[in-house]
Design an enzyme around this catalytic site. Structure first.
Site, PDB file in Angstrom:
ATOM      1  N   SER A  35      28.667  11.174  42.013  1.00  0.00           N
ATOM      2  CA  SER A  35      29.350  10.005  41.007  1.00  0.00           C
ATOM      3  C   SER A  35      28.903  10.540  39.879  1.00  0.00           C
ATOM      4  O   SER A  35      28.120  10.965  39.362  1.00  0.00           O
ATOM      5  CB  SER A  35      28.958   8.635  41.457  1.00  0.00           C
ATOM      6  OG  SER A  35      29.283   7.859  40.571  1.00  0.00           O
TER       7      SER A  35
ATOM      8  N   TYR B 155      21.092   3.855  41.702  1.00  0.00           N
ATOM      9  CA  TYR B 155      22.497   4.472  42.221  1.00  0.00           C
ATOM     10  C   TYR B 155      22.376   5.932  41.726  1.00  0.00           C
ATOM     11  O   TYR B 155      22.481   6.843  42.130  1.00  0.00           O
ATOM     12  CB  TYR B 155      23.705   3.613  42.309  1.00  0.00           C
ATOM     13  CG  TYR B 155      24.939   4.567  42.640  1.00  0.00           C
ATOM     14  CD1 TYR B 155      24.965   4.750  43.933  1.00  0.00           C
ATOM     15  CD2 TYR B 155      26.012   4.595  41.813  1.00  0.00           C
ATOM     16  CE1 TYR B 155      26.174   5.225  44.441  1.00  0.00           C
ATOM     17  CE2 TYR B 155      27.082   5.209  42.048  1.00  0.00           C
ATOM     18  CZ  TYR B 155      27.119   5.565  43.324  1.00  0.00           C
ATOM     19  OH  TYR B 155      28.554   6.135  43.894  1.00  0.00           O
TER      20      TYR B 155
ATOM     21  N   LYS C 271      21.893   9.695  42.817  1.00  0.00           N
ATOM     22  CA  LYS C 271      23.062  10.626  42.911  1.00  0.00           C
ATOM     23  C   LYS C 271      22.613  11.738  42.031  1.00  0.00           C
ATOM     24  O   LYS C 271      22.812  13.228  42.286  1.00  0.00           O
ATOM     25  CB  LYS C 271      24.162  10.193  42.229  1.00  0.00           C
ATOM     26  CG  LYS C 271      24.958   9.153  43.133  1.00  0.00           C
ATOM     27  CD  LYS C 271      25.447   9.719  44.166  1.00  0.00           C
ATOM     28  CE  LYS C 271      26.398   8.839  44.891  1.00  0.00           C
ATOM     29  NZ  LYS C 271      26.893   9.312  46.256  1.00  0.00           N
TER      30      LYS C 271
ATOM     31  N   ASP D 164      22.454   5.917  61.335  1.00  0.00           N
ATOM     32  CA  ASP D 164      22.197   5.764  59.957  1.00  0.00           C
ATOM     33  C   ASP D 164      21.324   6.840  59.194  1.00  0.00           C
ATOM     34  O   ASP D 164      20.321   7.479  59.820  1.00  0.00           O
ATOM     35  CB  ASP D 164      20.824   4.721  60.006  1.00  0.00           C
ATOM     36  CG  ASP D 164      20.329   4.276  58.586  1.00  0.00           C
ATOM     37  OD1 ASP D 164      20.728   4.847  57.585  1.00  0.00           O
ATOM     38  OD2 ASP D 164      19.390   3.073  58.646  1.00  0.00           O
TER      39      ASP D 164
HETATM   40  N1  LIG Z   1      34.351   3.893  45.277  1.00  0.00           N
HETATM   41  C1  LIG Z   1      34.157   4.728  44.085  1.00  0.00           C
HETATM   42  O1  LIG Z   1      34.871   4.016  43.087  1.00  0.00           O
HETATM   43  C2  LIG Z   1      33.256   5.683  44.166  1.00  0.00           C
HETATM   44  C3  LIG Z   1      32.853   6.320  42.705  1.00  0.00           C
HETATM   45  C4  LIG Z   1      32.083   7.514  42.814  1.00  0.00           C
HETATM   46  C5  LIG Z   1      31.479   7.883  43.702  1.00  0.00           C
HETATM   47  N2  LIG Z   1      31.558   7.193  45.002  1.00  0.00           N
HETATM   48  C6  LIG Z   1      30.981   7.850  46.014  1.00  0.00           C
HETATM   49  O2  LIG Z   1      31.856   8.297  47.116  1.00  0.00           O
HETATM   50  C7  LIG Z   1      31.299   8.180  48.340  1.00  0.00           C
HETATM   51  C8  LIG Z   1      32.012   7.204  49.302  1.00  0.00           C
HETATM   52  O3  LIG Z   1      32.329   5.952  48.587  1.00  0.00           O
HETATM   53  P1  LIG Z   1      33.245   4.896  49.086  1.00  0.00           P
HETATM   54  O4  LIG Z   1      33.700   3.982  48.083  1.00  0.00           O
HETATM   55  O5  LIG Z   1      34.551   5.622  49.990  1.00  0.00           O
HETATM   56  O6  LIG Z   1      32.324   4.129  50.255  1.00  0.00           O
HETATM   57  P2  LIG Z   1      32.492   2.646  51.101  1.00  0.00           P
HETATM   58  O7  LIG Z   1      31.349   1.963  51.095  1.00  0.00           O
HETATM   59  O8  LIG Z   1      33.861   2.410  51.027  1.00  0.00           O
HETATM   60  O9  LIG Z   1      32.400   3.558  52.494  1.00  0.00           O
HETATM   61  C9  LIG Z   1      31.226   4.282  53.052  1.00  0.00           C
HETATM   62  C10 LIG Z   1      30.809   4.039  54.519  1.00  0.00           C
HETATM   63  O10 LIG Z   1      29.475   4.593  54.553  1.00  0.00           O
HETATM   64  C11 LIG Z   1      28.895   3.748  55.570  1.00  0.00           C
HETATM   65  N3  LIG Z   1      27.385   3.703  55.325  1.00  0.00           N
HETATM   66  C12 LIG Z   1      26.678   2.679  54.695  1.00  0.00           C
HETATM   67  N4  LIG Z   1      25.321   3.196  54.777  1.00  0.00           N
HETATM   68  C13 LIG Z   1      25.368   4.401  55.701  1.00  0.00           C
HETATM   69  C14 LIG Z   1      24.353   4.905  56.239  1.00  0.00           C
HETATM   70  N5  LIG Z   1      22.961   4.584  55.891  1.00  0.00           N
HETATM   71  N6  LIG Z   1      24.517   5.630  57.275  1.00  0.00           N
HETATM   72  C15 LIG Z   1      25.578   6.052  57.645  1.00  0.00           C
HETATM   73  N7  LIG Z   1      26.874   5.489  57.177  1.00  0.00           N
HETATM   74  C16 LIG Z   1      26.482   4.345  55.934  1.00  0.00           C
HETATM   75  C17 LIG Z   1      29.594   2.292  55.295  1.00  0.00           C
HETATM   76  O11 LIG Z   1      29.544   1.519  56.582  1.00  0.00           O
HETATM   77  C18 LIG Z   1      30.767   2.810  55.024  1.00  0.00           C
HETATM   78  O12 LIG Z   1      31.883   2.582  56.046  1.00  0.00           O
HETATM   79  C19 LIG Z   1      29.994   7.625  48.158  1.00  0.00           C
HETATM   80  O13 LIG Z   1      28.845   8.726  48.014  1.00  0.00           O
HETATM   81  C20 LIG Z   1      30.017   6.880  46.737  1.00  0.00           C
HETATM   82  O14 LIG Z   1      28.652   6.828  46.261  1.00  0.00           O
HETATM   83  C21 LIG Z   1      32.482   6.399  45.094  1.00  0.00           C
END
Ligand SMILES: NC(=O)c1ccc[n+]([C@@H]2O[C@H](COP(=O)([O-])OP(=O)(O)OC[C@H]3O[C@@H](n4cnc5c(N)ncnc54)[C@H](O)[C@@H]3O)[C@@H](O)[C@H]2O)c1
Length: 250
Positions: free
Chosen positions: A148, A162, A166, A65
């Protein structure tokens, strides 16, 4: 392989069990890095790890974590031991807590305020703190933060907490870039636009509004991180780069 070759480097990607993080881990392995694949959920980390190994790459699953500093320290030590070197490429990708509540700030009760800030800001601080000594000793390091558009632009879509996490971590990375530039360490942020994995109603309308005409894919993020992690990017530090198909230009 000539440019962006990461052979001999050891990377840690947090939250790499699926989507963007998995795309990053795969891309870094493809460029030759040995990759420590972190996720809160061990089975997800192992799945990405298996995918890398199947493609001929080197990886180890290190579930922990990111919000727990002791677990982060132990995880980095485990990764270094398994991969035969200290972490010299750190990608802070974990950023969406399992229980993230969406909604206007006025409706979110105080006990839910910390989660999105904790993972994005303190999660990144924990990993940077654990990785810096090894990078400094070697005189080389790459820190890539995944952020993001919500960290840069005010939006009425229920992501104030959030976005504050960020925005905070982007500022943190800027300061780190200045503090560590003399030690051969760069630190940059990629601010992602909406990814394909986000799904949900109205998503095709959103995609149509993106100049490039589509949502983000894991390999889009992987390619950008591979560049920022490479020896060739040493002149690029302290920046936040929008990676969003042209949705927002600055
Ligand atoms: N999905 C989008 O549209 C989007 C848009 C802008 C930015 N982002 C950013 O991109 C990054 C990845 O997003 P995503 O959609 O691929 O995420 P996701 O939620 O699909 O996958 C992220 C992974 O992080 C793991 N996780 C959660 N809490 C955790 C912790 N405390 N320690 C370790 N692992 C942990 C989860 O189990 C998950 O497998 C994030 O930083 C997110 O904020 C995503």
């Amino acid at each position: 392989m000539s440019m962006f070759d990461l052979t001999g480097h050891v990377a840690l990607v947090t939250g790499a069990g699926q989507n963007a993080g998995a795309g990053i881990a795969l891309a870094l392995a493809e460029q030759g890095a040995a990759v420590a694949v972190n996720d809160l959920r061990a089975e997800r980390a192992e799945a990405t790890c298996a995918e890398i190994q199947k493609a001929g790459g080197t990886a180890v699953a290190v579930p922990f974590d990111v919000t727990d500093l002791d677990a982060v320290r132990a995880g980095l030590a485990r990764a270094g031991e398994a991969l035969g070197g200290h972490i010299d490429i750190l990608v802070n990708n974990a950023g969406i807590p399992a229980d993230m509540g969406y909604g206007p700030f006025r409706d979110i009760t105080p006990e839910r305020w910390r989660g999105p800030v904790e993972i994005n800001l303190f999660g990144a601080m924990n990993c940077v703190h654990a990785a810096l000594p090894g990078m400094r000793q070697a005189g080389w390091g790459r820190i890539v933060q995944i952020s993001s558009g919500a960290g840069r632009t005010g939006l009425a879509i229920g992501v104030a907490l959030y976005g504050s996490g960020k925005g905070g971590v982007e500022s943190f990375v800027r300061h780190i870039s200045q503090e560590e530039a003399g030690a051969g360490i760069t630190a940059n942020t990629l601010a992602l636009g909406l990814m394909q994995s986000a799904g949900g109603p109205g998503i095709s309308d959103i995609a149509a509004g993106i100049p490039v005409g589509r949502l983000g894919r894991p390999e889009d993020v992987g390619a950008a991180v591979a560049f920022l992690a490479s020896p060739e990017s040493s002149w690029l530090t302290g920046q936040t780069i929008d990676l969003n198909g042209g949705s927002v230009t600055r």
